[in-house]
Every structure is written in structure tokens, then in C-alpha cells.
Design a protein around this motif. Sequence first.
Motif, short mmCIF file in Angstrom:
data_model
loop_
_atom_site.label_atom_id
_atom_site.label_comp_id
_atom_site.label_asym_id
_atom_site.label_seq_id
_atom_site.Cartn_x
_atom_site.Cartn_y
_atom_site.Cartn_z
N HIS A 79 -2.58 1.15 -1.41
CA HIS A 79 -1.40 1.82 -1.97
C HIS A 79 -0.21 0.88 -2.05
O HIS A 79 0.11 0.17 -1.09
N ARG B 34 5.71 5.32 -6.52
CA ARG B 34 5.44 6.43 -5.59
C ARG B 34 6.12 6.12 -4.27
O ARG B 34 5.85 5.10 -3.66
N GLU C 80 5.60 7.43 -1.50
CA GLU C 80 4.83 7.97 -0.38
C GLU C 80 4.70 6.88 0.67
O GLU C 80 4.56 5.70 0.36
#
Length: 461
Positions: free
Chosen positions: A239, A230, A232
Motif C-alpha cells: 500500500h 488514499r 489509509e
Amino acid sequence: MGSPTVKELLASTAYDTNVTLNGWVRTKRGNKKIVFLAVNDGSVIHSIQVVADPTKFEEELLRSVTTGAAVAVTGKLVRTEGRDQPVEVHAEKLELYGSADPASYPLQKKGHSLEFLREIAHLRPRTNTFGAVLRIRHALSYAIHTYFNDRGFFYLHSPIITGSDAEGAGEMFRVTTLDAVNPPRNKKGHVDFKKDFFGKETNLTVSGQLEGEMAALALGKVYTFGPTFRAENSNTPRHLAEFWMIEPEMAFYDIHDNMDLAEDMLKYLVAYILDHCADDVAFLNKMYDQELTARLQSAAASTFHRMSYTEAIDLLTASGKEFEYPVSWGADLQKEHENHLVDHFKGPVILSDYPRDIKAFYMKQNDDGKTVRAMDVLFPWIGEIIGGSQREERHEVLQNRIREMNIPEESLWWYLETRKYGTVPHSGFGLGFERLMLFVTGMTNIRDVIPFPRTPQNAEF
Ligand code: ATP
Ligand code: MN
């Protein structure tokens, strides 16, 4: 087959036999008459004590055997009495594979901060903490495969490179062989991906779910367990840009079957770690988090509280608590809301039937026209650990939703086709492996439960 491991030697009762062991020196102490080495080989958290009579060895050799040095030791396995370790090795022969200059070896003293250890991720596996984390990581992976295999699931290798940009789980990393400075362009002046390696735009996958569904609609019960990516820019302790995900997909499962599986599996995995990694968990419990063992025991024995998103919103509103992000029906739940719920029920919570506007296109629509058959599992300490749903199996409903959300339908032709040919109700979920690792190790930063973390601005090692 090599020499016995320290783990094997510590469990051995072949007293007074000659053994050879290999490992790295953790500590060295003693005097002119006797030298004690603690040697660790990573097989177990404990080091084995090696006792050497300095008069039997060359001075130069003994001087080089310092913290961090790699050695082979041959000697007698001697039973010790009334001490922590059941055996020690009385060295007859010492060999040095590689020394470690005490002036520069970074792991000299005990008690380095986790932040410092991240900067030396190539050496941190040699610490007790990361040895424990990496052994638990292995055991947890093995337990996941065991769990599924024992229940008739097939392990599916879903692709890492994906041509569909419609998985709907966030920003993706592009995969390309085009010249970054001077890419080929089409008539409109846009980058011409027809000239790229695959003849189209491709990315690193954010999820193996869509391919998992294809396999479940033939094999019944499957799971993927692989890396996902990801792009992001979320710099949080929960994360990673590259993380591992476990994604079971089951034909003929509705959302309740899906919840039952998620709950049973999580409890199995937590119990497995308590049973099989007792020494490592005890170490982490002692060093970092005195409630770790109790929290794991409690989760393994708990019944997950189940409620709908709407009921959760009512509960949060009724709590009268001042949240940083105000609670309102339709908004995504934040970590503070999730924390409140797991605290309230003193254990894991499964929320279902979320507003359809905050969830992905493939989730099954409820008859109310407002919600979908989504289910998230919230864990104490972690927040969201699983996201899943019953999948929309009705061709027309799915197609309408794809159009409504402006998702390029052409790229999903193959996904839609399974709803035309022998479609069945089916369900699945994604479990973040490192989120579960955080839970079972009690570590607080996700960078400390993966060997080499990938996060924004960080891809060293
Ligand atoms: P979050 O809201 O926490 O970012 P998400 O809703 O984006 O999660 P999903 O797309 O549902 O997550 O992914 C399934 C699971 O994968 C999550 O429940 C979580 O355990 C894990 N996960 C998601 N994103 C990450 C990440 N960037 N790093 C590590 N694990 C993640
Ligand atoms: Mn996310």
C-alpha cells in the motif's frame, strides 16, 4: 540531439570512429599504466568500459574521476574480442562535469540494502536495481497506452481534485486553502467550507472511475491512468498513500467481457516486459528472485481460473486449513485466503459475485439480493491486483442502494443522471500500477517500485 547513449554505443558497429559519451562513473580501477572506467548513463543496465592511458591526462583530473563523478569522454570506439561487452572506448579526451567526494558519496560500495537506498531516494536511481526498476516502469506505462490505443480506447484525464466524497474507496486527503489554525466558521461553529477555494469540501481523488463512466457513456471505451490517493494508515508492503491506477471503463461490456479484457491486458503487459526489458528482468532475476522470469512466463501463458466468491469460500472451508482470519461467507478475503487460492490453482484467479455488503454502491446487483457483479483478479505473489465490476445501470436500483448506504445523494446527482438519460450496461476495473510493477520486477516492497514513495510519516524528497 546530444551525444549517443551508452545503449546506442554498445549496439554500434561503427568501430574505430571517434565518439563522445556522457555519464557517471560506476567504478574505476587500474594502475599507473592503464585506467579502466565503467561509465553508465542510465540508458541501459550495462556500463561501457572506458580505457585511459594516464600519461595522456592531467593527474589532478584523473584523481577527480571517481565513483559517482559525471564525465564526458571522447575517444575511439574499439571492438573488443571475447569479452562481455562488444565495444569499449579508448579515451583521448576526458572532461569532468562534477566530481563526487569519495569520502561522502553514499553509493561507494556495492550491495546496499533496499532499506538504506530508500533513505537516499534522490540517488538510488543511479544503482543498477533502480535503473532497472525505473526503465521497466517506463516500458510498462508505454505498453499500457499502446494496448489501449491499439484497441480503440480513449485516454481520459479524470480530475485529481474531487468534490465528491462518495467514491467509497477509503480515507481521503483534504484539499483546502483555509487557514489551518484559524479557519472561518459558520453559525454552528463548524468550519465554513463555503469560504474555501472551491466553495465546498474537496479532496484528492481515490479513483477516476465515476468520471470514467461518464466518458464511457459517450465515447464507448475509455481509460484513465493517473495518480490516486488514499489516506489509509496501512503500513504494508503493498500500500502507498499515492499510487497510480489504470481504470478502463467500457459501455456495452458485461462482467464477462470485463474479465476477458482484464486477463488479456495483464497477459499482454507481462509478455511485453519479457520482450522489451529482457536485460533488466534478467538482472533482477539474478539479484533478487531466481524465479522471476519463470513466473512471468507462466503468467503470460496461463488461463486465469474463474470462480465465484461463494465457490472460493467453499474451497477455502474444504481445505481444512487453519487461517488466521476465519473463513465465513460475507467476510472480505484476506491476503492469506487470496494466497491459498492462487497457490491452489497455480496461477491467477478471477473471483466474481461478492457479497454486496462488502462492495461499493455502484456495483450491479444480482437477482439473488445478496451479491453484486464484482470481479477481483488475484495474482500469485501479489494478491489483489485488480478490482472491478459491472456497474449498476438501473436508476432506481442505484438510487435505492445509495440511500440504503447513507451516501449523500446530492453529491452524486450527475452520476445518477446518466442512468436517466440513455443508460446502458457497462463495466470497468481498476488496476494498481505499482502492484503490477511488483509482479513484473519481483520486488517485494511497493516502496521500491515508485521513484519517491508516499507512505504514512514519509513524504521526504
Ligand atoms: P486492498 O484491499 O488491497 O487495499 P482495495 O480493495 O482497496 O485494495 P480498490 O479500491 O479496488 O482496492 O483499488 C483498485 C486497485 O488499486 C487494487 O486492486 C490495487 O491493485 C490498487 N490499490 C488499492 N489500494 C492501493 C494502495 N494503497 N497502494 C497501491 N495500490 C493500491
Ligand atoms: Mn484498500
